[in-house]
Motif scaffolding. Sequence first.
Motif, PDB file in Angstrom:
ATOM      1  N   ARG A  37      -2.994  -7.961  15.418  1.00  0.00           N
ATOM      2  CA  ARG A  37      -2.374  -6.770  15.290  1.00  0.00           C
ATOM      3  C   ARG A  37      -3.302  -5.575  14.447  1.00  0.00           C
ATOM      4  O   ARG A  37      -3.608  -4.578  15.049  1.00  0.00           O
ATOM      5  N   GLU A  38      -3.605  -6.099  13.429  1.00  0.00           N
ATOM      6  CA  GLU A  38      -4.514  -5.313  12.562  1.00  0.00           C
ATOM      7  C   GLU A  38      -5.781  -5.047  13.084  1.00  0.00           C
ATOM      8  O   GLU A  38      -6.545  -4.166  13.016  1.00  0.00           O
ATOM      9  N   THR A  39      -6.479  -6.079  13.723  1.00  0.00           N
ATOM     10  CA  THR A  39      -7.669  -6.161  14.286  1.00  0.00           C
ATOM     11  C   THR A  39      -7.730  -5.093  15.411  1.00  0.00           C
ATOM     12  O   THR A  39      -8.627  -4.404  15.530  1.00  0.00           O
ATOM     13  N   TYR A  40      -6.560  -5.372  16.203  1.00  0.00           N
ATOM     14  CA  TYR A  40      -6.631  -4.450  17.336  1.00  0.00           C
ATOM     15  C   TYR A  40      -6.461  -3.015  17.077  1.00  0.00           C
ATOM     16  O   TYR A  40      -7.020  -1.976  17.553  1.00  0.00           O
ATOM     17  N   ALA A  41      -5.579  -2.782  15.907  1.00  0.00           N
ATOM     18  CA  ALA A  41      -5.468  -1.464  15.429  1.00  0.00           C
ATOM     19  C   ALA A  41      -6.763  -0.754  14.983  1.00  0.00           C
ATOM     20  O   ALA A  41      -7.051   0.554  15.103  1.00  0.00           O
ATOM     21  N   LYS A  42      -7.668  -1.618  14.116  1.00  0.00           N
ATOM     22  CA  LYS A  42      -8.890  -1.221  13.751  1.00  0.00           C
ATOM     23  C   LYS A  42      -9.742  -0.891  14.875  1.00  0.00           C
ATOM     24  O   LYS A  42     -10.382   0.401  15.133  1.00  0.00           O
ATOM     25  N   LEU A  43      -9.895  -1.814  15.733  1.00  0.00           N
ATOM     26  CA  LEU A  43     -10.749  -1.322  17.112  1.00  0.00           C
ATOM     27  C   LEU A  43     -10.124  -0.156  17.771  1.00  0.00           C
ATOM     28  O   LEU A  43     -10.854   0.630  18.346  1.00  0.00           O
ATOM     29  N   GLU A  44      -8.791   0.019  17.921  1.00  0.00           N
ATOM     30  CA  GLU A  44      -8.496   1.083  18.481  1.00  0.00           C
ATOM     31  C   GLU A  44      -8.835   2.513  17.879  1.00  0.00           C
ATOM     32  O   GLU A  44      -9.220   3.198  18.469  1.00  0.00           O
ATOM     33  N   ALA A  45      -8.576   2.469  16.648  1.00  0.00           N
ATOM     34  CA  ALA A  45      -8.929   3.384  15.750  1.00  0.00           C
ATOM     35  C   ALA A  45     -10.514   3.961  15.846  1.00  0.00           C
ATOM     36  O   ALA A  45     -10.973   5.066  16.045  1.00  0.00           O
ATOM     37  N   GLU A  47     -12.492   3.158  18.474  1.00  0.00           N
ATOM     38  CA  GLU A  47     -12.524   3.820  19.940  1.00  0.00           C
ATOM     39  C   GLU A  47     -11.946   5.342  19.784  1.00  0.00           C
ATOM     40  O   GLU A  47     -12.603   6.166  20.771  1.00  0.00           O
ATOM     41  N   ARG A  48     -10.930   5.668  19.391  1.00  0.00           N
ATOM     42  CA  ARG A  48     -10.582   7.073  19.255  1.00  0.00           C
ATOM     43  C   ARG A  48     -11.437   7.795  18.407  1.00  0.00           C
ATOM     44  O   ARG A  48     -11.768   9.193  18.875  1.00  0.00           O
ATOM     45  N   ALA A  49     -11.864   7.158  17.341  1.00  0.00           N
ATOM     46  CA  ALA A  49     -12.982   8.121  16.451  1.00  0.00           C
ATOM     47  C   ALA A  49     -14.262   8.553  17.258  1.00  0.00           C
ATOM     48  O   ALA A  49     -14.847   9.607  17.276  1.00  0.00           O
ATOM     49  N   LYS A  50     -14.641   7.170  18.289  1.00  0.00           N
ATOM     50  CA  LYS A  50     -15.872   7.664  19.106  1.00  0.00           C
ATOM     51  C   LYS A  50     -15.458   8.784  20.131  1.00  0.00           C
ATOM     52  O   LYS A  50     -16.497   9.439  20.393  1.00  0.00           O
ATOM     53  N   ARG A  51     -14.285   8.845  20.561  1.00  0.00           N
ATOM     54  CA  ARG A  51     -14.007   9.683  21.726  1.00  0.00           C
ATOM     55  C   ARG A  51     -13.627  11.169  20.935  1.00  0.00           C
ATOM     56  O   ARG A  51     -13.344  11.896  21.882  1.00  0.00           O
ATOM     57  N   GLY A  52     -13.264  11.054  19.550  1.00  0.00           N
ATOM     58  CA  GLY A  52     -13.038  12.579  18.846  1.00  0.00           C
ATOM     59  C   GLY A  52     -11.412  12.413  19.289  1.00  0.00           C
ATOM     60  O   GLY A  52     -10.935  13.814  18.954  1.00  0.00           O
ATOM     61  N   LEU A  53     -10.794  11.679  19.452  1.00  0.00           N
ATOM     62  CA  LEU A  53      -9.281  11.717  19.571  1.00  0.00           C
ATOM     63  C   LEU A  53      -8.654  11.600  18.153  1.00  0.00           C
ATOM     64  O   LEU A  53      -8.948  10.900  17.173  1.00  0.00           O
ATOM     65  N   SER A  54      -7.331  12.143  18.004  1.00  0.00           N
ATOM     66  CA  SER A  54      -6.681  12.075  16.836  1.00  0.00           C
ATOM     67  C   SER A  54      -6.019  10.599  16.838  1.00  0.00           C
ATOM     68  O   SER A  54      -5.441  10.305  17.808  1.00  0.00           O
ATOM     69  N   THR A  55      -5.800  10.123  15.614  1.00  0.00           N
ATOM     70  CA  THR A  55      -5.116   8.859  15.364  1.00  0.00           C
ATOM     71  C   THR A  55      -3.602   8.937  15.214  1.00  0.00           C
ATOM     72  O   THR A  55      -2.811   8.096  15.202  1.00  0.00           O
ATOM     73  N   THR A  57      -1.444  10.142  17.771  1.00  0.00           N
ATOM     74  CA  THR A  57      -1.111  10.185  19.028  1.00  0.00           C
ATOM     75  C   THR A  57       0.304   9.482  18.993  1.00  0.00           C
ATOM     76  O   THR A  57       0.477   8.405  18.528  1.00  0.00           O
ATOM     77  N   GLN A  58       1.317  10.177  19.795  1.00  0.00           N
ATOM     78  CA  GLN A  58       2.570   9.585  19.849  1.00  0.00           C
ATOM     79  C   GLN A  58       2.971   9.383  21.435  1.00  0.00           C
ATOM     80  O   GLN A  58       2.662  10.335  22.141  1.00  0.00           O
ATOM     81  N   ASN A  59       3.496   8.172  21.952  1.00  0.00           N
ATOM     82  CA  ASN A  59       3.790   8.055  23.150  1.00  0.00           C
ATOM     83  C   ASN A  59       2.552   8.266  24.157  1.00  0.00           C
ATOM     84  O   ASN A  59       2.890   8.774  25.234  1.00  0.00           O
ATOM     85  N   GLY A  60       1.252   8.153  23.705  1.00  0.00           N
ATOM     86  CA  GLY A  60       0.258   8.168  24.712  1.00  0.00           C
ATOM     87  C   GLY A  60      -0.175   9.550  24.710  1.00  0.00           C
ATOM     88  O   GLY A  60      -0.968  10.015  25.488  1.00  0.00           O
ATOM     89  N   GLU A  61       0.419  10.659  24.126  1.00  0.00           N
ATOM     90  CA  GLU A  61       0.247  11.939  24.381  1.00  0.00           C
ATOM     91  C   GLU A  61      -1.154  12.402  23.598  1.00  0.00           C
ATOM     92  O   GLU A  61      -1.163  11.921  22.288  1.00  0.00           O
ATOM     93  N   LYS A  62      -2.172  12.907  24.008  1.00  0.00           N
ATOM     94  CA  LYS A  62      -3.338  13.536  23.392  1.00  0.00           C
ATOM     95  C   LYS A  62      -2.841  14.642  22.319  1.00  0.00           C
ATOM     96  O   LYS A  62      -2.113  15.716  22.776  1.00  0.00           O
ATOM     97  N   GLN A  63      -3.462  14.812  21.065  1.00  0.00           N
ATOM     98  CA  GLN A  63      -2.889  16.113  20.445  1.00  0.00           C
ATOM     99  C   GLN A  63      -4.447  16.740  20.137  1.00  0.00           C
ATOM    100  O   GLN A  63      -5.364  16.257  19.864  1.00  0.00           O
TER     101      GLN A  63
END
Length: 63
Positions: A37-45, A47-55, A57-63
Amino acid sequence: MDNFWLNALWSVTPTVIVGLLFWLIIRSILRSDRTERETYAKLEAEERAKRGLSTDTQNGEKQ
């Protein structure tokens, strides 16, 4: 009296061994799940940083 304690020890030993094995197996499963889970969260963060998305997000909504 010595025979009593030896019999008691032999009676309890299998239960203790099985209990220890169960504990070790459950512990390793929980640790590997936590690590995954920690590894997956790091990878997801990342990917979000690459796309410029906020970390945040709640329920899949972009902020």
